[in-house]
Design an enzyme around this catalytic site. Structure first.
Site, PDB file in Angstrom:
ATOM      1  CE  LYS A 147      -4.463  -1.650   1.445  1.00  0.00           C
ATOM      2  NZ  LYS A 147      -5.448  -1.826   2.499  1.00  0.00           N
ATOM      3  NE  ARG A 149      -8.041  -7.788   0.437  1.00  0.00           N
ATOM      4  CZ  ARG A 149      -7.569  -6.987  -0.500  1.00  0.00           C
ATOM      5  NH1 ARG A 149      -6.518  -6.248  -0.286  1.00  0.00           N
ATOM      6  NH2 ARG A 149      -8.168  -6.922  -1.682  1.00  0.00           N
TER       7      ARG A 149
HETATM    8  C1  7PJ Z   1      -8.359  -4.028   1.810  1.00  0.00           C
HETATM    9  C2  7PJ Z   1      -9.447  -4.737   1.335  1.00  0.00           C
HETATM   10  C3  7PJ Z   1      -8.021  -4.092   3.186  1.00  0.00           C
HETATM   11  C4  7PJ Z   1      -9.888  -5.571   3.426  1.00  0.00           C
HETATM   12  C5  7PJ Z   1      -8.559  -3.619  -0.288  1.00  0.00           C
HETATM   13  C6  7PJ Z   1      -5.642  -3.228  -1.898  1.00  0.00           C
HETATM   14  C7  7PJ Z   1      -6.721  -2.210  -1.833  1.00  0.00           C
HETATM   15  N1  7PJ Z   1     -10.211  -5.513   2.137  1.00  0.00           N
HETATM   16  N2  7PJ Z   1      -9.566  -4.475   0.012  1.00  0.00           N
HETATM   17  N3  7PJ Z   1      -8.828  -4.897   3.940  1.00  0.00           N
HETATM   18  N4  7PJ Z   1      -7.803  -3.351   0.766  1.00  0.00           N
HETATM   19  N5  7PJ Z   1     -10.627  -6.327   4.256  1.00  0.00           N
HETATM   20  O1  7PJ Z   1      -5.834  -4.322  -2.425  1.00  0.00           O
HETATM   21  O2  7PJ Z   1      -4.537  -2.929  -1.422  1.00  0.00           O
HETATM   22  O3  7PJ Z   1      -7.094  -3.481   3.710  1.00  0.00           O
HETATM   23  S1  7PJ Z   1      -8.332  -2.957  -1.871  1.00  0.00           S
END
Ligand code: 7PJ
Length: 392
Positions: free
Chosen positions: A337, A371
């Site tokens: 990020k 994630r």
């Molecule tokens: C997140 C997400 C996060 C959860 C994205 C990316 C941006 N879902 N979806 N947590 N970020 N739960 O893929 O970096 O931080 S989209």
């Protein structure tokens, strides 16, 4: 030389081992171990009269409670408090609060639950290891790191299988980019992107699949197609979503976001970023439970980069363990990020090592799910840090 030293933040079992090694009486070990664990517990919304009784009870046990001036002279309606004490002192005070007015018995229950949640190992709804890796599979044309790479179905299936082989404990499939400035896509468009991929991937992999969506209709269709978990970056804010999640009876990730993807990075503001996000979770968990969602199905996520500046993101990471006080498993999405870009001055392609550093810290700070884009590398980091943490 007495060879004095300050000891590390060791856990219950290690404290007992140390007391045994010193040669304490077995009864003494049981009495003293709870005095070796220290906690700071924050609470808000106390009646000032209750806060004064609380302070007296802690002081009589040689603990301490910080309250506002307005609480001391009863000029405010409510107060925040900071309780300071050992496990032993918290236990003693809890017992005394049970007899007190001003909602103090309920506070005692909450303190008890909070300390238990914070100290105990957390189980995920589907079981397995205490810290698991969620591999990201974006089937969007515009995600910030992998946008456009896996939009063809066969590429997506190949990628899912590769992540499973590399040790992913689950696969997160998303059809709508939420990067800063992004626009929403229609239900039909999102369904067209994700359904064929879920239908192809679900029979091929043994690990659970989560669907990254905030829309009730997409959630329902995705679960019918084989998804097992709902990942909602809007934290159940879309109308009908709490009821839909309850009806589907699947685990749900409630993520915190300030504002909307379109404008969330325009000067985000908090009083205290961790306190404000926890307040959001307390409110959303209550709302979800009222709609019929089981508490055991709720996973919380502070939402790195979603309406947060660099300082906010860093403070969330530094204090990640505080979220486990809420009694839900915690998920962290920090992989590649932009806060890493700000620290390292590197583009998303060159943020792997920064991502692994953040992931390692998160394991130490009791996070249950990471994630990530880079599954194999993260699995190694998790196994290493988990083995080290098991020693305390
Ligand atoms: C997140 C997400 C996060 C959860 C994205 C990316 C941006 N879902 N979806 N947590 N970020 N739960 O893929 O970096 O931080 S989209």
């Amino acid at each position: 030389m007495f060879q004095t030293r300050v000891l590390s933040d060791i856990r219950r079992q290690k404290i007992k081992e140390l007391l045994n090694r010193i040669g304490c009486d077995p009864k003494g070990v049981e009495i003293m171990a709870p005095k070796a664990e220290h906690f700071l517990v924050y609470a808000r919304g106390l009646d000032p009269r209750g806060a004064n009784i609380l302070k007296q009870e802690f002081l009589s046990s040689d603990g301490e409670v910080a309250v506002s001036w307005g609480a001391l002279d009863i000029s405010t309606k409510d107060t925040e408090v900071l309780m300071m004490g050992t496990m032993d002192q918290f236990k003693r005070v809890e017992g005394k609060l049970e007899e007190q007015p001003f909602d103090l018995p309920r506070l005692a229950e909450e303190i008890n639950r909070t300390l238990r949640s914070y100290r105990e190992k957390r189980e995920l709804p589907w079981g397995g290891e205490p810290c698991q890796v969620m591999g990201i599979l974006n089937v969007t044309p515009d995600s910030f790191y992998d946008g456009g790479r896996y939009s063809r179905e066969e590429d997506a299936v190949k990628r899912a299988l590769e992540m499973e082989k590399n040790g992913a404990d689950m696969i997160d499939i998303g059809g709508e980019s939420t990067r800063p400035g992004s626009e929403r896509v229609s239900v039909e468009e999102e369904l067209e992107r994700v359904l064929p991929v879920i239908e192809e991937v679900a029979p091929e992999v043994d690990v659970p699949i989560s669907i990254d969506t905030h829309k009730p209709r997409v959630a329902e269709e995705a679960v019918k197609a084989g998804a097992d978990i709902i990942n909602d970056v809007f934290g159940l804010r879309k109308e009908g979503m709490p009821e839909k999640v309850a009806a589907l009876d699947v685990p749900v990730i409630i993520m915190h976001m300030q504002g909307r993807p379109k404008d969330m990075q325009e000067d985000p503001e908090y009083d205290d970023v961790v306190t404000d996000i926890c307040s959001f979770f307390y409110e959303r968990i209550e709302l979800a439970k009222k709609a019929g969602v089981k508490k055991d199905n709720i996973i919380i996520d502070p939402g790195i980069g979603f309406g947060k500046n660099l300082e906010h993101n860093l403070e969330i990471l530094a204090r990640l363990d505080e979220f486990s006080s809420l009694g839900c498993p915690v998920l962290l999405g920090a992989s590649r990020k932009s806060f890493l870009g700000e620290i390292l001055d590197k583009r998303s392609e060159n943020r792997l090592y920064g991502s692994l550093a953040a992931a390692s810290l998160a394991v130490e700070k009791r996070v249950s799910i990471l994630r990530v884009h880079d599954v194999a590398e993260t699995v190694d980091a998790v196994e290493t840090i988990s083995s080290i943490c098991a020693q305390r």
